[in-house]
Scaffold this active site. Sequence first.
Site, PDB file in Angstrom:
ATOM      1  N   LYS A 112      34.416  33.142  42.199  1.00  0.00           N
ATOM      2  CA  LYS A 112      33.414  32.716  41.212  1.00  0.00           C
ATOM      3  C   LYS A 112      34.009  32.519  39.823  1.00  0.00           C
ATOM      4  CE  LYS A 112      31.001  36.745  39.437  1.00  0.00           C
ATOM      5  NZ  LYS A 112      29.668  37.287  39.237  1.00  0.00           N
ATOM      6  N   ASP A 113      35.183  33.077  39.569  1.00  0.00           N
ATOM      7  CA  ASP A 113      35.851  32.851  38.285  1.00  0.00           C
ATOM      8  C   ASP A 113      36.744  31.621  38.303  1.00  0.00           C
ATOM      9  OD1 ASP A 113      34.676  35.137  37.272  1.00  0.00           O
ATOM     10  OD2 ASP A 113      36.335  36.420  37.911  1.00  0.00           O
TER      11      ASP A 113
ATOM     12  N   THR B  76      23.703  42.738  30.673  1.00  0.00           N
ATOM     13  CA  THR B  76      24.394  41.660  31.383  1.00  0.00           C
ATOM     14  C   THR B  76      24.791  40.583  30.386  1.00  0.00           C
ATOM     15  OG1 THR B  76      24.307  39.977  33.121  1.00  0.00           O
ATOM     16  CG2 THR B  76      22.237  40.444  32.005  1.00  0.00           C
TER      17      THR B  76
ATOM     18  N   SER C 169      25.670  37.644  31.695  1.00  0.00           N
ATOM     19  CA  SER C 169      25.551  36.457  32.525  1.00  0.00           C
ATOM     20  C   SER C 169      24.208  35.781  32.255  1.00  0.00           C
ATOM     21  CB  SER C 169      25.656  36.876  33.993  1.00  0.00           C
ATOM     22  OG  SER C 169      24.957  35.968  34.815  1.00  0.00           O
TER      23      SER C 169
ATOM     24  N   ARG D 191      23.049  33.356  33.865  1.00  0.00           N
ATOM     25  CA  ARG D 191      22.417  33.138  35.171  1.00  0.00           C
ATOM     26  C   ARG D 191      21.523  34.333  35.526  1.00  0.00           C
ATOM     27  NH1 ARG D 191      23.438  35.380  39.799  1.00  0.00           N
ATOM     28  NH2 ARG D 191      25.355  36.274  38.991  1.00  0.00           N
ATOM     29  N   ARG D 192      22.043  35.540  35.314  1.00  0.00           N
ATOM     30  CA  ARG D 192      21.245  36.724  35.636  1.00  0.00           C
ATOM     31  C   ARG D 192      20.082  36.888  34.661  1.00  0.00           C
ATOM     32  NH1 ARG D 192      26.880  39.811  36.644  1.00  0.00           N
ATOM     33  NH2 ARG D 192      27.052  39.422  38.879  1.00  0.00           N
TER      34      ARG D 192
ATOM     35  N   ARG E 127      29.919  43.509  28.320  1.00  0.00           N
ATOM     36  CA  ARG E 127      31.154  42.966  28.875  1.00  0.00           C
ATOM     37  C   ARG E 127      32.106  44.095  29.219  1.00  0.00           C
ATOM     38  NH1 ARG E 127      34.397  38.617  26.348  1.00  0.00           N
ATOM     39  NH2 ARG E 127      35.180  38.713  28.465  1.00  0.00           N
ATOM     40  N   GLY E 128      33.242  43.716  29.776  1.00  0.00           N
ATOM     41  CA  GLY E 128      34.247  44.712  30.142  1.00  0.00           C
ATOM     42  C   GLY E 128      34.400  44.762  31.645  1.00  0.00           C
ATOM     43  N   ASN E 129      35.406  45.487  32.096  1.00  0.00           N
ATOM     44  CA  ASN E 129      35.606  45.575  33.542  1.00  0.00           C
ATOM     45  C   ASN E 129      34.578  46.514  34.170  1.00  0.00           C
ATOM     46  OD1 ASN E 129      36.573  48.236  33.319  1.00  0.00           O
ATOM     47  ND2 ASN E 129      38.622  47.487  32.833  1.00  0.00           N
ATOM     48  N   VAL E 130      34.604  46.605  35.486  1.00  0.00           N
ATOM     49  CA  VAL E 130      33.563  47.345  36.203  1.00  0.00           C
ATOM     50  C   VAL E 130      33.404  48.768  35.653  1.00  0.00           C
ATOM     51  CG1 VAL E 130      32.748  48.065  38.481  1.00  0.00           C
ATOM     52  CG2 VAL E 130      34.204  46.065  38.283  1.00  0.00           C
TER      53      VAL E 130
ATOM     54  N   ARG F  72      31.837  49.019  32.190  1.00  0.00           N
ATOM     55  CA  ARG F  72      30.390  48.736  32.195  1.00  0.00           C
ATOM     56  C   ARG F  72      29.598  49.934  32.700  1.00  0.00           C
ATOM     57  NH1 ARG F  72      29.591  42.460  34.106  1.00  0.00           N
ATOM     58  NH2 ARG F  72      31.705  41.805  33.622  1.00  0.00           N
TER      59      ARG F  72
ATOM     60  N   CYS G  69      30.927  28.055  35.019  1.00  0.00           N
ATOM     61  CA  CYS G  69      30.529  29.358  35.543  1.00  0.00           C
ATOM     62  C   CYS G  69      29.535  30.080  34.646  1.00  0.00           C
ATOM     63  CB  CYS G  69      31.754  30.232  35.781  1.00  0.00           C
ATOM     64  SG  CYS G  69      32.668  30.558  34.277  1.00  0.00           S
TER      65      CYS G  69
HETATM   66  N1  LIG Z   1      32.120  37.263  36.109  1.00  0.00           N
HETATM   67  C1  LIG Z   1      32.942  38.413  36.308  1.00  0.00           C
HETATM   68  C2  LIG Z   1      33.176  38.727  37.752  1.00  0.00           C
HETATM   69  N2  LIG Z   1      33.920  37.933  38.527  1.00  0.00           N
HETATM   70  C3  LIG Z   1      33.946  38.464  39.790  1.00  0.00           C
HETATM   71  C4  LIG Z   1      33.221  39.624  39.792  1.00  0.00           C
HETATM   72  C5  LIG Z   1      33.029  40.537  40.931  1.00  0.00           C
HETATM   73  C6  LIG Z   1      33.550  40.060  42.266  1.00  0.00           C
HETATM   74  C7  LIG Z   1      32.751  38.940  42.865  1.00  0.00           C
HETATM   75  O1  LIG Z   1      31.522  38.970  42.809  1.00  0.00           O
HETATM   76  O2  LIG Z   1      33.349  38.020  43.425  1.00  0.00           O
HETATM   77  C8  LIG Z   1      32.725  39.815  38.488  1.00  0.00           C
HETATM   78  C9  LIG Z   1      31.887  40.899  38.010  1.00  0.00           C
HETATM   79  C10 LIG Z   1      30.412  40.609  38.100  1.00  0.00           C
HETATM   80  O3  LIG Z   1      29.983  39.487  37.803  1.00  0.00           O
HETATM   81  O4  LIG Z   1      29.637  41.476  38.455  1.00  0.00           O
END
Ligand SMILES: NCc1[nH]cc(CCC(=O)O)c1CC(=O)O
Length: 333
Positions: free
Chosen positions: A89-90, A136, A138, A140-141, A158-161, A164, A255
């Site tokens: 998705k990235d 979030t 995003s 989209r969300r 933002r930030g890594n898992v 967050r 995206c």
């Molecule tokens: N945009 C960031 C991103 N890119 C991929 C993932 C998680 C892995 C995936 O869903 O493929 C995430 C985090 C998220 O959106 O929750």
Amino acid sequence: MTEQSQATQPPLRIGTRRSNLAVVQAEGIRDSLERIAPERTFEIEALHTLGDKDKSTELYNFGAKNLWTAELEEKLTSGELDVVVHCLKDMPTRLPDSCDLAAIPLRDDPRDALIIKAGLPYTSLQTLPEGAVVGTSSVRRSAQLRRLYPHLQFANMRGNVETRIAKVDNPEGEYTCMIMSAAGLERVGLKHRISQYLGSKDGGIFHAVGQGALGLEIRKGDTKVLELLDKLADEKSTLACLAERSLLYTLEGGCTVPIGVETEWVDEPNHVLRMRAIVVSLDGTQSVEDSIDAAVKTNDEARKLGQELAERLVKAGADAILKEINATRPPKD
Ligand SMILES: NCc1[nH]cc(CCC(=O)O)c1CC(=O)O
């Protein structure tokens, strides 16, 4: 092959981002490659990319789409790397001329998931109180949720898992809950934090194009690596994801626009793929949604399905929604 030539074969270099999630994903691919090519050696290079460095700019306001991929693709092109493991998705739908999407392995759960601040009693979007803050970044969300749950509020996150999760759990923090991909959470061992899986059957929101899948990118024309990675490809995941990417490509969304999608094999013996998609205005007040069923056996048939659904959405008014969103962005170069 003689022992001599085996020993001199250089390691296959796997590139990825430096987040824990990215490294876990790359290690999974390396382990699979070691099983199918035990005579070869593999090395992972985890790179700190521009997208990881800039934590303050709103995701939505970044001009470039390929913040997380450009540096890795440069190293791929120059030969410093042989394969890049991305979250599909990235990956932009338009790749540099020098690179190719070589394979999409078996997709994990593509749905979004709800995480509630530790200690709070809520269990679902439906039971969150008036004014609850959803973390979030995003659109989209947030756009889909604004449309369905007008009583909720939204704040960027933002930030890594791991970052967050710490932000949502901070007792002094503003967030009541957050949304992340189920696959991302599960891969880093945080499945137990998921309160609700979101999709058309519950919660009502559609996931991002390619969510839950990995994309393996190679140098264009590198047939040796292509042959190797082809063994990791999953046919159904590939067809569904190519259909989704074709939808996005046709809508020229990138995206960071509110396009949600869901694909499902509804008639396995006849290879019938159902794809549903929604385009929502940022405030959630306007939306167009449609669904399409078709037999999909080839990559071209998958791309055609995505394109056809995109064209239907445009006819129903998606282009007006996307134009308005694009008009509020900084100009792109
Ligand atoms: N945009 C960031 C991103 N890119 C991929 C993932 C998680 C892995 C995936 O869903 O493929 C995430 C985090 C998220 O959106 O929750």
